[in-house]
Structures are given as structure tokens and as C-alpha cells.
Design a protein around this motif. Sequence first.
Motif, PDB file in Angstrom:
ATOM      1  N   ALA B 323       0.833  -1.205   0.000  1.00  0.00           N
ATOM      2  CA  ALA B 323       0.000   0.000   0.000  1.00  0.00           C
ATOM      3  C   ALA B 323       0.866   1.253   0.000  1.00  0.00           C
ATOM      4  O   ALA B 323       1.964   1.259   0.556  1.00  0.00           O
ATOM      5  N   PHE B 324       0.324   2.297  -0.625  1.00  0.00           N
ATOM      6  CA  PHE B 324       0.959   3.616  -0.598  1.00  0.00           C
ATOM      7  C   PHE B 324      -0.084   4.636  -0.149  1.00  0.00           C
ATOM      8  O   PHE B 324      -1.219   4.609  -0.646  1.00  0.00           O
ATOM      9  N   HIS B 325       0.301   5.532   0.750  1.00  0.00           N
ATOM     10  CA  HIS B 325      -0.613   6.618   1.126  1.00  0.00           C
ATOM     11  C   HIS B 325      -0.853   7.525  -0.072  1.00  0.00           C
ATOM     12  O   HIS B 325       0.042   7.729  -0.882  1.00  0.00           O
ATOM     13  N   LYS B 326      -2.057   8.073  -0.150  1.00  0.00           N
ATOM     14  CA  LYS B 326      -2.401   8.984  -1.252  1.00  0.00           C
ATOM     15  C   LYS B 326      -3.508   9.932  -0.794  1.00  0.00           C
ATOM     16  O   LYS B 326      -4.197   9.639   0.185  1.00  0.00           O
ATOM     17  N   PRO B 327      -3.695  11.039  -1.510  1.00  0.00           N
ATOM     18  CA  PRO B 327      -4.805  11.937  -1.161  1.00  0.00           C
ATOM     19  C   PRO B 327      -6.130  11.329  -1.609  1.00  0.00           C
ATOM     20  O   PRO B 327      -6.155  10.355  -2.370  1.00  0.00           O
ATOM     21  N   THR B 328      -7.225  11.895  -1.159  1.00  0.00           N
ATOM     22  CA  THR B 328      -8.530  11.395  -1.586  1.00  0.00           C
ATOM     23  C   THR B 328      -9.241  12.433  -2.442  1.00  0.00           C
ATOM     24  O   THR B 328      -8.701  13.519  -2.702  1.00  0.00           O
ATOM     25  N   LEU B 329     -10.470  12.119  -2.871  1.00  0.00           N
ATOM     26  CA  LEU B 329     -11.233  13.060  -3.686  1.00  0.00           C
ATOM     27  C   LEU B 329     -11.532  14.314  -2.876  1.00  0.00           C
ATOM     28  O   LEU B 329     -11.644  14.236  -1.661  1.00  0.00           O
ATOM     29  N   VAL B 368      -5.867  -4.536  -7.751  1.00  0.00           N
ATOM     30  CA  VAL B 368      -5.491  -3.174  -7.380  1.00  0.00           C
ATOM     31  C   VAL B 368      -6.749  -2.420  -6.968  1.00  0.00           C
ATOM     32  O   VAL B 368      -7.778  -2.529  -7.633  1.00  0.00           O
ATOM     33  N   TYR B 369      -6.697  -1.713  -5.855  1.00  0.00           N
ATOM     34  CA  TYR B 369      -7.896  -0.988  -5.400  1.00  0.00           C
ATOM     35  C   TYR B 369      -7.515   0.114  -4.415  1.00  0.00           C
ATOM     36  O   TYR B 369      -6.394   0.138  -3.904  1.00  0.00           O
ATOM     37  N   GLY B 370      -8.485   1.012  -4.157  1.00  0.00           N
ATOM     38  CA  GLY B 370      -8.305   2.048  -3.153  1.00  0.00           C
ATOM     39  C   GLY B 370      -8.957   1.611  -1.850  1.00  0.00           C
ATOM     40  O   GLY B 370      -9.969   0.938  -1.861  1.00  0.00           O
ATOM     41  N   ALA B 371      -8.382   2.003  -0.709  1.00  0.00           N
ATOM     42  CA  ALA B 371      -8.912   1.597   0.591  1.00  0.00           C
ATOM     43  C   ALA B 371      -8.356   2.553   1.648  1.00  0.00           C
ATOM     44  O   ALA B 371      -7.403   3.272   1.357  1.00  0.00           O
ATOM     45  N   PRO B 372      -8.839   2.542   2.888  1.00  0.00           N
ATOM     46  CA  PRO B 372     -10.005   1.798   3.372  1.00  0.00           C
ATOM     47  C   PRO B 372     -11.274   2.668   3.382  1.00  0.00           C
ATOM     48  O   PRO B 372     -12.342   2.161   3.673  1.00  0.00           O
ATOM     49  N   GLY B 373     -11.155   3.961   3.080  1.00  0.00           N
ATOM     50  CA  GLY B 373     -12.301   4.862   3.007  1.00  0.00           C
ATOM     51  C   GLY B 373     -11.990   5.907   1.963  1.00  0.00           C
ATOM     52  O   GLY B 373     -10.965   5.812   1.273  1.00  0.00           O
ATOM     53  N   SER B 374     -12.866   6.911   1.830  1.00  0.00           N
ATOM     54  CA  SER B 374     -12.612   7.923   0.801  1.00  0.00           C
ATOM     55  C   SER B 374     -12.827   9.348   1.279  1.00  0.00           C
ATOM     56  O   SER B 374     -12.714  10.287   0.507  1.00  0.00           O
ATOM     57  N   ARG B 375     -13.135   9.518   2.565  1.00  0.00           N
ATOM     58  CA  ARG B 375     -13.378  10.883   3.010  1.00  0.00           C
ATOM     59  C   ARG B 375     -12.099  11.569   3.448  1.00  0.00           C
ATOM     60  O   ARG B 375     -12.008  12.784   3.508  1.00  0.00           O
ATOM     61  N   ASN B 378      -6.191   8.305   1.840  1.00  0.00           N
ATOM     62  CA  ASN B 378      -6.334   6.858   1.969  1.00  0.00           C
ATOM     63  C   ASN B 378      -5.158   6.127   1.333  1.00  0.00           C
ATOM     64  O   ASN B 378      -4.060   6.670   1.278  1.00  0.00           O
ATOM     65  N   LEU B 379      -5.402   4.907   0.856  1.00  0.00           N
ATOM     66  CA  LEU B 379      -4.316   4.070   0.357  1.00  0.00           C
ATOM     67  C   LEU B 379      -4.602   3.576  -1.049  1.00  0.00           C
ATOM     68  O   LEU B 379      -5.748   3.319  -1.412  1.00  0.00           O
ATOM     69  N   ARG B 475       5.151  11.291  -7.046  1.00  0.00           N
ATOM     70  CA  ARG B 475       4.874  11.841  -5.710  1.00  0.00           C
ATOM     71  C   ARG B 475       4.634  10.747  -4.677  1.00  0.00           C
ATOM     72  O   ARG B 475       5.048  10.862  -3.541  1.00  0.00           O
ATOM     73  N   TRP B 476       3.964   9.677  -5.068  1.00  0.00           N
ATOM     74  CA  TRP B 476       3.438   8.751  -4.045  1.00  0.00           C
ATOM     75  C   TRP B 476       4.064   7.363  -4.043  1.00  0.00           C
ATOM     76  O   TRP B 476       4.072   6.705  -3.006  1.00  0.00           O
ATOM     77  N   PHE B 477       4.570   6.895  -5.171  1.00  0.00           N
ATOM     78  CA  PHE B 477       5.154   5.544  -5.197  1.00  0.00           C
ATOM     79  C   PHE B 477       6.611   5.593  -4.742  1.00  0.00           C
ATOM     80  O   PHE B 477       7.525   5.342  -5.515  1.00  0.00           O
ATOM     81  N   THR B 478       6.814   5.917  -3.473  1.00  0.00           N
ATOM     82  CA  THR B 478       8.168   5.964  -2.932  1.00  0.00           C
ATOM     83  C   THR B 478       8.310   4.883  -1.859  1.00  0.00           C
ATOM     84  O   THR B 478       7.310   4.473  -1.263  1.00  0.00           O
ATOM     85  N   SER B 479       9.518   4.435  -1.639  1.00  0.00           N
ATOM     86  CA  SER B 479       9.721   3.362  -0.647  1.00  0.00           C
ATOM     87  C   SER B 479       9.351   3.857   0.751  1.00  0.00           C
ATOM     88  O   SER B 479       8.818   3.111   1.568  1.00  0.00           O
ATOM     89  N   LYS B 480       9.578   5.124   1.007  1.00  0.00           N
ATOM     90  CA  LYS B 480       9.272   5.692   2.312  1.00  0.00           C
ATOM     91  C   LYS B 480       7.773   5.671   2.603  1.00  0.00           C
ATOM     92  O   LYS B 480       7.341   5.519   3.744  1.00  0.00           O
ATOM     93  N   ASN B 481       6.981   5.786   1.570  1.00  0.00           N
ATOM     94  CA  ASN B 481       5.518   5.899   1.688  1.00  0.00           C
ATOM     95  C   ASN B 481       4.839   4.528   1.624  1.00  0.00           C
ATOM     96  O   ASN B 481       3.634   4.434   1.538  1.00  0.00           O
ATOM     97  N   ARG B 482       5.633   3.468   1.680  1.00  0.00           N
ATOM     98  CA  ARG B 482       5.114   2.125   1.368  1.00  0.00           C
ATOM     99  C   ARG B 482       4.860   1.311   2.635  1.00  0.00           C
ATOM    100  O   ARG B 482       5.590   1.415   3.609  1.00  0.00           O
TER     101      ARG B 482
END
Lengths: 479, 495
Positions: B323-329, B368-375, B378-379, B475-482
Motif C-alpha cells: 500500500a501507498f498513502h495517497k490523497p482522496t477526492l 489493485v484498489y483504493g482503501a479503506p475509506g474515501s473521506r 487513503n491508500l 509523488r506517491w510511489f516511494t519506498s518511504k511511503n510504502r
Amino acid sequence: MKGKLLLRATLGWCGSLLALLVTACAPSLPQRPEQLAYPPLEFRIPPVERFELANGVRVYLREDSELPLVQITAMIGSGALAAPPDLTGFDGLFAATLRTGGTAAMPAALLEERLALLAADLAGDMGPYATQLGLSVRRADLAEGLGIMADLLRRPDFASDKLELARRSAREAVRRRNDDPDEIASRLLSAALYPGHPLGASPTLTSLDAVTREHLQAFHRGHFRPDNLWVAVSGDVRRADLQPLLEQLLGDWPRGGPAVAALPPLNPPRAGLLQVVGKEVPQATILLGDLGLTKEDPDQYAARVLNFILGGGDFNSRLMREIRSDRGLAYSAWSQFQIGRRYPGPVMAGTETKNASAVEVLGLIRRIMTGLREQPVTPDELRTARESLVNSFVFSFADPHAVVVQRMQLDFYGYPADYLERYRERIAAVTAQDVQRVALRFLHPERQQIIIVGAPDENGAVLESFGLPVRRVKAEELP
Amino acid sequence: MLTRCLFLLTAVLLAPVLALATPLADKVVEHRLGNGLRLLMVERHDTPTVSAYITLGVGSVHESSETRGVAHLLEHMLFKGTTTLGTTDYRAEEPLLLEIEQVGSELDRLRLQPAADPVRVADLEARLKTLQEQHKAFVVKDAFAQLYSESGAVGFNAFTSKDMTTYLVSLPANKLELWALLESDRMKNAVLREFYTERDVVREERRRSYESNPDGLLYETLVSTAFTVHPYRNPIIGWHTDIANLTLAETRDFLRRYYAPVNTTIALVGDFRAAEAVALVERYFGGIAPGEPVPAVAAVEPEQAGEKRVAIEFDAEPQLAIAFHKPTLPDRDDYAFDLIDQVLGQGRTSRLYRRLVEKEQLATAVAVYGAPGSRYPNLFVIEAVPRHPHTSAEVEAAILDELERLKNEPVSATELTRARNRLLTDNLRALRSNSGLARMLTTYQVLAGDWRYLVDYETRIGELTAEDLRATAQRWFTSKNRTAVTLQRKGGAER
């Protein structure tokens, strides 16, 4: 912004007008459902258009132009039971390689590229009696999508590399078949109910390795014929457009004559047995089963009512109420009577409970089954079951594609012409005596198959006290 | 009817000329009650059925560390009836319910004390059991389920997620008033009876979904590892000790605090007249006090300081999840991730399928999917099933290599077109069933604050370029963010 303001203002006006109307017509709010009166439900079974191409392809259509999508199910009236004996797993390999193996005209990679660009869904499946390709496309892509589908039906390539890919995936699934308790229980139950029969067999590495491309091609030659093809179409297409398209794609496919597969006879189920499959998980999966009935059986309506009361009616069923709602011993508890199309389907019941309560819950399930044999169901239970089955009938027709596929399958399997029309009255006619008679016929605690997967706490010989022989095995020792 | 015209106007203003926008925008009728309850309606007259979704913008993310699992337990408890339904006589039942609660709470307190007198505990257990037996005389079992079922309703259910809670059912069209009566009664007069039994049910649900099932265990471990601060880390269902110690008072408090019209969106889709449905909902729900809005979650997940890696043991063949952390909508990167998700992992032409499953045959499946929420942020998750004798390590190396490719070279024009077509066509497919459409409307109303997120979606997706996708990946696919989790048998060795 302007639009939004306008919207709010108008809604406010609309709301106050309605409030006035409400005040005028309904001085008090009903507090209980008994105070409500319902208008009659106006419903008739939706018609499905049927036509046949000159070479015998049967087509079923329901037009529905709400969304610009079309859905198609192409069904060949032969399935796994027509495959060479001993090639267990042929069904999965055939369906996967048909779907992914390309055609004589279009290699697999190109075909996938086209489908992906159209965002089309294409799926293959082989069941015991029939083989299906399912397609969903946007309206504008119908001709191309249907062209690919027709090409796969008529000239599939079954590319060797795709067969090997499917085989490797199926082999890995065999290696993983003891990962999930549910899967172990279902596999053992099928084997016990249908011994020595394709319906009871699970693929092995050996049986998977025995399947060759020639086997797939031979099955295709023997069974893929226009007079063995049934097509169900729903969505944004009119017959005037569909029929010429199908004629163009399939019309010059010569008839092949009947492709009849003999149905191998069933052996009697194995003698009643309780199998405990040891697996290190905190919960025991419990599955019980016996052989049930076929669609020709006049008891099928009483069996549906019985199933609802036993465990098919969710919170209105005895299994759910007694195991979950009254005692908190499980999250789900269910039963199912599968009405077999050619062979008797299984009667099953199942639940999952912590290992410490496995023996208690198994005893409860068997007691509930015995209770249904010994006493007629209550008038309340009978009413709830019958009304639920009758009143929810309308939901069998909520999905336009399901309506077309259902009509096609009723014809293919030879259901009586009035099956749907008379379904509700037949359910409504079921009595408490019918339910008890069917319980005596299908629920047999003294000779049923029971499978427990997990690490049930058994203080001594408690499981033996159920009166069935007990076989204990570890999951990793299963064949 | 006026509302309908206005929505046509809205549609024109937004100029939605493309696939999803048109069918949706001109069909949705919206109405807001004076108490804040939002009603979204779509008339469809093909079959005489209606799907009804009630979504509350409150989920497990709004729990405290003391009440983990309460949103989901409350959802279970709201199937137990009201002051008029599910009881033979609430006045007579109420004192017994109070006594059960007193004994039950005392028992919960004692069980946590190491020096508790075992005789006292046994006495209370016996007392609770006796009271529960007495209580059965007042209970009309599962009254909602029975009423709905006899009416012909199907799919009567509920689900709790991190962000929201939904109560759903589909009814024959002539029974819509029954829905309004039962659901408004449930919102106003719920009685949380049979509480201690239901806690046990939820613990069985936990064992079934997360402890006896390798997929559930892998997922739960991934999410609870990836987040350190944000409540997304907590399982919706709660840990065993959470569930076992939730009190009736906490559950009731959650209900009173958040289950209110101001936090509620209802979607009705099917065979009814919108004007009549507005009147019906006004009549049954209009008198309920607005309540207070659910507060935003204050906790913010800090930037991850380095890779997190966990190896878990279970009696099953190996699996892995990354998993990688990412922003949401509605962050632009979230739309970019929708496209990346397609390019990378959806379908037989996706990069991971082609490489891992088809070409190198290291894995039999990739998801491949987004999780665990969207508000909240998320990941982005990638799961894979290694094919024997290949190891999780080999599979992971190939996945990470594909992520590097995304960072270093732009995706092709064909890949981008395919991804856009797929997203828009799948959105269209989700509208086919009444319940699917009702779900989309309530979900995006609650998550994005406006269901029109769906109408604008095509434009947003269309604006993104291959270069945007590459920037997002960088921005997001970094080893630190994994965060990486592997599952294998005891001993860790892959056979």
C-alpha cells in the motif's frame, strides 16, 4: 451559482405547498404497519421477444433503451457433463481458453486490445449442462463486440499458450484448495453426495495435466453448432437492427444436428458420515447436506417454503433465529434447497461458530431439523414464508437481462410453459402438512453428511454421540 | 415537477455531453427537508419496485479509542425494533431492559478486574441469563425483518464503512409507505434490546471475516499497519476486546449524537412519483429534529517516515499486499489514481496482469484498489497471489519495477484512452440496477458532499494527461511511503 440559488428558492416553495397538502389530507401519522393500506401491485410478467435464425439459433430479446448499453449471453447447450470422463477440471480450462485463446482471424493479444479499448466485458463459463459467453458493450460498439463473440463461438483458436496459462492457474488453485474452510467443506460435501460422478469430483494436478488442446477442439467441433446455440440480448437495441446483424454474423453457419450428451447415472450417496477436518482457525465451519430434488418434482414448492422456514428466510428462519438472534452463536446460519435441472440438487445447511460452541451448534441444527420432521410449522411461520415468496416474486424481473436469460433457460431446460405464471399460486397453496411431509422426505439427521472444518472443542466422544460414524483428518492430509 | 425542470437546467449549465453525465444529470430529482434531510430520487417505471437507501455520514472513523467498533455494533442493534415494533408491551419491557443493562455493565466492569471475586461474577452471569430469559416474553423477534419480508421486500440489510453507514432495502412499489413508516420509526424510536447477545454475534462475525480467512487477515493487517494516527487504522468491526467491552450507554450515545436528519441522505430509485415520494418523506421524517452535524475528524496522518513491513502467519499459501498513502477526492491526484489503477491492474491488458500473470507467470492473480475509506487521505493497494514455486519477494520486486516504470515514462495514449473508456463505461454499468444507482447517489453525496461528483467525473478524468499520471506516480510511489504485508505459514518459509 445562479442555478443553485434558484433551485433552493423553488424547493422551499414546493416544500411548503406539500406541507399544506399533508396537513389537509392526513391529520395523524400512522404508528404501526397494520394501520397502512396498500394499493394493489400492478404487475405482469414482462414479455420477451423470441425469434429463430434459419439455421436454428434461438434468440431472446428485451429492448431497454434507458442506458446506451447492450448485454448478451450466448449459451451452448452442452457443458461439463458432455466432456470426456476423468478430465475433471476440463470445464474451467475450456471456458478460460475459449475466452482468452483468440480466433483464427484475430490473435489473442489483438482481441484483448480491441475489447479493452471498447471497455467491453467478456466472460466465459462452463457449467454442468451449458457453456456461456457473456458480453456487455456500449450501444455504439454492438456490431464489433458481437462480431468478436460470434468469431469466438465459431472459430476459436484455443491458443496453446493460453491453455497453459489457464492450466497453471488451475494447478495453483489446487495447491491453495485448503486455504479457505468454506472451500474445504463444499468440496467434501459434493464428493460425499455425488460419489463417482462428475458433479462430485474436484480437479487434481493429474486430471488438469491430462487436458490437451485437441480435447478442447474436439468439444468445440462436437457441440458448438447453431442449432445448439441460444442467445439472450437485452438493452439499447431493436430487433430490426439485431436480427440482420445476427444473420450476417451467424447465418452462414451450417446446422450440425443434435449434440446430445448422455447423462451418467448417479450412484447412491455415501452412507451418513461426520467428517472433522482439522485446521488452526478460531472458528469451526459447519456444513450439512443430503440429496434433494429436481425441477420435475411436484414437492419443489413445499420445499421452497420449508427452506424459508429452516434457514432460507434470513432472520425469519429458525436457524438464524435460534443460532444467531437468540444465542449469539454465529453471524450467519442458512439453508438451501438447490432444485436440480437434470439431477437432484443438494439440500444444505451451514454456519460458522467459535470452536468452543461447535458441538452445541451442530446439535441445535439437528434438533431444528428434527423439529420440522416431528411437528407442523406454525401458522405464523407458514404465512411469513408464503407471503414473502409470493410478494417478492416481482424481483425476479427487476433486471432486464436476468428476465431474458431466465426465459431462455426455462425453454432450454424444458420447464412447463406455465411455470412462471403459476409459481405464486403454487407457493400460496402449500400447507403446513405439505411442509412436514417434505421435511420427512429431505431432512435426515440419521443419515446426513456433516463436515466440520476448524478445531472444534470436543470433550471426549461428544461428536460420536450424534450417532453417525466420525472421521477425523487434518486439512493438509486431504487428497 | 419543478425540481425536475431545474435539474435539466443544471445539466445544461454543466454541459455534460458525454456518456455518464446525460443519463444521470437529467434524471435525479433532489429535495431537502426543513430539518436538513436530503432526498435524491430517480423515477424508473419498468418494474413495480423501489430501492431505498438511507445513508448516514457517520462511520467507524468517528469513534474514539474507547468506542472502537461502536458504529458497526449500533448498525446491528438498529435491527432490534422500536418502542412499538419488536415488543409486546414496551412499558412493561422497559424496567427489565434497565435491569439487564445494570447487571450487564456491572459484569463488564468486574471482568476487567484481575482480583474480581469469581463467585460474584458467576452470580451476575446467572442473574443476567435469568433476566434475558424473562425478557424473551416481551420480544417480538426480528419484527422489521418479518414485516419487510411479508411485504415482499428483498435485500433488507445495512453496512458500516469507515466513512458512513447505510440501511437498504428494495420493496414492491406499492409498499413504499411501509418503508417510510418503519425507517422513520427506527430513526426516532429505536430500542437497543438483546444487546449482550448481539455483541457475541459481532465477535463471531469478526472471527469469520478476519480471523479464519487469509484474505481478511491480510487486509486488516495492511490497513492497521499503514496508518499510525488516523482512525482509518482501526478495524470497522473493532478488535475482540473492543467489542466485548462496548457498553449500551456508548452505543446509545453514538445513536443520539449522530443519527439525525442533518447527517442523512436518502435515495429512492424505482417506480414511484417524485412529488408523492417527497410528500411521503416530508410526512414521516419531516418532524424529526435536525440534530447536529457529524464533526470532521481532527487527526491527520503524518507523512510516513519510512517503509513499514509485516510478515503474518496463517495456515494458507502465500499472499502479499502493498500500500501507498495517497490523497482522496476531490484532489486531482485521486482522479489520476483512478486512471493509474486501470493502467496498472484492471483487466487482461493492464501492466501488472501482462507482466506478472501472462509473461513472467510469477502470480496467478493481481488486484489493485483504493482503501479503506474515501473521506480522508487513503491508500492505493496492490495485492497478488504468487504462483508456486515463485515467492512473494519475486512478485513484489516485479510490482515495484512496474511502479518505477510509471514514474519514469509516460503511459501511452492508448492506455490512457482505454482507462478513461473503462472508468466511464463502468460508471454507466453501475446505474443499471435501481439499487446500484441508489448506492452511487448516496455514496457520492456523502463522500464528495454532492452526488454531482459523478456528473463532473468525465471532465476531470478527461483533463488529465500522461504527464500528470507520471507526476502523481512520482509523488506517491516511494519506498518511504510504502507498507508491505506478506502472509505465509508458520515458520515463514514458503514451501
